[in-house]
Write an enzyme that holds these catalytic residues in place. Sequence first.
Site, PDB file in Angstrom:
ATOM      1  N   LYS A  22       0.836  -1.212   0.000  1.00  0.00           N
ATOM      2  CA  LYS A  22       0.000   0.000   0.000  1.00  0.00           C
ATOM      3  C   LYS A  22       0.870   1.261   0.000  1.00  0.00           C
ATOM      4  O   LYS A  22       0.648   2.171  -0.798  1.00  0.00           O
ATOM      5  CB  LYS A  22      -0.926  -0.046   1.227  1.00  0.00           C
ATOM      6  CG  LYS A  22      -1.938   1.060   1.289  1.00  0.00           C
ATOM      7  CD  LYS A  22      -3.149   0.666   2.101  1.00  0.00           C
ATOM      8  CE  LYS A  22      -2.908   0.703   3.597  1.00  0.00           C
ATOM      9  NZ  LYS A  22      -2.709   2.074   4.115  1.00  0.00           N
ATOM     10  N   SER A  23       1.872   1.315   0.870  1.00  0.00           N
ATOM     11  CA  SER A  23       2.717   2.521   0.953  1.00  0.00           C
ATOM     12  C   SER A  23       3.430   2.785  -0.372  1.00  0.00           C
ATOM     13  O   SER A  23       3.505   3.921  -0.846  1.00  0.00           O
ATOM     14  CB  SER A  23       3.783   2.345   2.041  1.00  0.00           C
ATOM     15  OG  SER A  23       3.193   2.258   3.299  1.00  0.00           O
ATOM     16  N   ARG A 122      -8.587  12.282  12.512  1.00  0.00           N
ATOM     17  CA  ARG A 122      -7.159  12.010  12.719  1.00  0.00           C
ATOM     18  C   ARG A 122      -6.339  13.297  12.649  1.00  0.00           C
ATOM     19  O   ARG A 122      -6.642  14.193  11.869  1.00  0.00           O
ATOM     20  CB  ARG A 122      -6.687  10.980  11.676  1.00  0.00           C
ATOM     21  CG  ARG A 122      -7.408   9.655  11.853  1.00  0.00           C
ATOM     22  CD  ARG A 122      -6.989   8.636  10.845  1.00  0.00           C
ATOM     23  NE  ARG A 122      -5.600   8.253  11.016  1.00  0.00           N
ATOM     24  CZ  ARG A 122      -4.938   7.466  10.169  1.00  0.00           C
ATOM     25  NH1 ARG A 122      -5.548   6.998   9.088  1.00  0.00           N
ATOM     26  NH2 ARG A 122      -3.690   7.155  10.389  1.00  0.00           N
ATOM     27  N   SER A 166       6.871   8.977  12.190  1.00  0.00           N
ATOM     28  CA  SER A 166       5.802   8.757  11.205  1.00  0.00           C
ATOM     29  C   SER A 166       6.335   8.971   9.794  1.00  0.00           C
ATOM     30  O   SER A 166       6.834  10.051   9.454  1.00  0.00           O
ATOM     31  CB  SER A 166       4.654   9.730  11.473  1.00  0.00           C
ATOM     32  OG  SER A 166       3.891   9.910  10.299  1.00  0.00           O
ATOM     33  N   GLN A 168       4.545   9.160   7.215  1.00  0.00           N
ATOM     34  CA  GLN A 168       3.668  10.084   6.487  1.00  0.00           C
ATOM     35  C   GLN A 168       4.115  11.530   6.699  1.00  0.00           C
ATOM     36  O   GLN A 168       4.161  12.312   5.745  1.00  0.00           O
ATOM     37  CB  GLN A 168       2.219   9.881   6.935  1.00  0.00           C
ATOM     38  CG  GLN A 168       1.700   8.489   6.565  1.00  0.00           C
ATOM     39  CD  GLN A 168       0.326   8.175   7.103  1.00  0.00           C
ATOM     40  OE1 GLN A 168      -0.238   8.935   7.892  1.00  0.00           O
ATOM     41  NE2 GLN A 168      -0.225   7.051   6.696  1.00  0.00           N
ATOM     42  N   ASP A 313       1.636  -1.446  11.815  1.00  0.00           N
ATOM     43  CA  ASP A 313       0.312  -1.886  11.357  1.00  0.00           C
ATOM     44  C   ASP A 313      -0.005  -3.324  11.778  1.00  0.00           C
ATOM     45  O   ASP A 313      -1.130  -3.788  11.592  1.00  0.00           O
ATOM     46  CB  ASP A 313       0.216  -1.754   9.832  1.00  0.00           C
ATOM     47  CG  ASP A 313       0.253  -0.286   9.399  1.00  0.00           C
ATOM     48  OD1 ASP A 313      -0.150   0.575  10.196  1.00  0.00           O
ATOM     49  OD2 ASP A 313       0.701  -0.014   8.271  1.00  0.00           O
TER      50      ASP A 313
HETATM   51  C1  S3P Z   1       2.331   4.672   6.084  1.00  0.00           C
HETATM   52  C2  S3P Z   1       2.944   4.892   7.268  1.00  0.00           C
HETATM   53  C3  S3P Z   1       2.465   4.362   8.546  1.00  0.00           C
HETATM   54  C4  S3P Z   1       1.393   3.296   8.409  1.00  0.00           C
HETATM   55  C5  S3P Z   1       0.422   3.578   7.321  1.00  0.00           C
HETATM   56  C6  S3P Z   1       1.126   3.832   5.991  1.00  0.00           C
HETATM   57  C7  S3P Z   1       2.933   5.253   4.875  1.00  0.00           C
HETATM   58  O1  S3P Z   1       1.997   5.430   9.281  1.00  0.00           O
HETATM   59  O2  S3P Z   1       0.699   3.114   9.629  1.00  0.00           O
HETATM   60  O3  S3P Z   1      -0.461   2.472   7.183  1.00  0.00           O
HETATM   61  O4  S3P Z   1       2.583   4.821   3.754  1.00  0.00           O
HETATM   62  O5  S3P Z   1       3.775   6.143   4.991  1.00  0.00           O
HETATM   63  P1  S3P Z   1       3.000   6.414  10.075  1.00  0.00           P
HETATM   64  O6  S3P Z   1       4.416   6.005   9.775  1.00  0.00           O
HETATM   65  O7  S3P Z   1       2.703   7.769   9.567  1.00  0.00           O
HETATM   66  O8  S3P Z   1       2.657   6.179  11.510  1.00  0.00           O
END
Ligand code: S3P
Length: 426
Positions: A22-23, A122, A166, A168, A313
């Site tokens: 997904k990422s 969120r 994080s 993200q 996750d």
């Molecule tokens: C993600 C980072 C994770 C994860 C999310 C996807 C990403 O969150 O929980 O499902 O794609 O960068 P954080 O690292 O922001 O906590």
Amino acid sequence: MATERITPSKILRGHPVIPGDKSISHRSLIFGALSNGETEITNLLESGDVQSTARCLTQLGVEIKKNKNSYLVKGLAGYNFRQSTEILDCGNSGTTMRLLMGVLASQNIKSTLTGDSSLIKRPMKRVSDPLALMGATFDLKDGNFAPLTIRGAKLNGINYELKIASAQIKTAIILAALNAEGTTQVTGEIHSRDHTERMLAHFGVKIKSDKTKVIIKGGQKLKGNKMVVPSDPSTAAFWLAAAALIPGSEVVMENISLNPSRTGFAEVLKRMTVQIKTQVTQMEPEPMGTVQAVYGNLKGVTVKPDEVPSLIDEIPLIAVLATQAHGITIVEGAEELRVKESDRLEAVAQNLRAMGAVIEVRPDGFKIEGPQKLKGTKIESFHDHRIAMAFSIAGLVAQGETEIIDSECVGISYPDFFKTLRELTR
Ligand code: S3P
């Protein structure tokens, strides 16, 4: 609202094909959109969250075409998005919203982003704060939430110390920094997943990163490239856990991301004495390979805060495993779970208790002593895909039938989850 019924399983065996990560899928679409030329993506995850990114990019003027075995993204040759006439709806996807905040911060347009009932609860200030320091203007609901409006501007590089591990937030800053004047340095809690750092290099960007910092110079161009998305280790984790729990079970999965920033769950399974074998088949741009798990007589473990980003996750699954392990399992430093698609610590506690288990929930994790008997019951998914899937796995070792309420939420990351579950336990 759909309901899935799970009955106890005597064995789980097979070679499930795991969909794309997904990422990496979100990033492939976004980096492709920013590139000079075309990007061809194979094994892109086809799920609700990735569709949210594709839909928002299309609204911003990006052409994304589906071919027989791949997706083609026509790059905009830079940060050349057009203003969307409609609000950008990120659905359930925190990654879509936070990464788009990063790219839109340097665009001379006004954008409004919103999401579903989970996403609008969120926190987003953690992303807008560094981007505002760089020069963008934000208007967030109650100072922290979506719907939010971004007025992009000419940005300046910053030195920023991340307080939350994080990926993200880190990625949003990097994406803004790429189109900013000067150099940006990110320090502090940067040990979250590093797909952005690795993939940007694959798209021709010069980015320096080590254990303590990420450094990126503004004004760089991305070059479109071919991207093969490795299969998602957070999805494979459900079958690793199921195999570990049910005597006589075994699963083998190919092309799974073996990026070290994502392999924490497999490491924890090994500590629980599950036999996990991995074989690397590719290193660049993202490590991937084969993963095999065989049933193990589980032992309780402690997960320390510095491990949490590499299995963030998978923590609901660790709680399920802990109920069947001998001894005490403790997870520490996982307070971020409270601001995921649901409050995952409360969701895990409520559902385990409904199944008759005892769990001590802490502000940053939990303590579970096993083994404990689980009984089938109604499971509240809280519209959270990972809660629905983790408790489906719990249902395989519970007594009686487990009902997963609102089960369609698995479509966020793994639309074929229940179909594959039936195939593997047939
Ligand atoms: C993600 C980072 C994770 C994860 C999310 C996807 C990403 O969150 O929980 O499902 O794609 O960068 P954080 O690292 O922001 O906590």
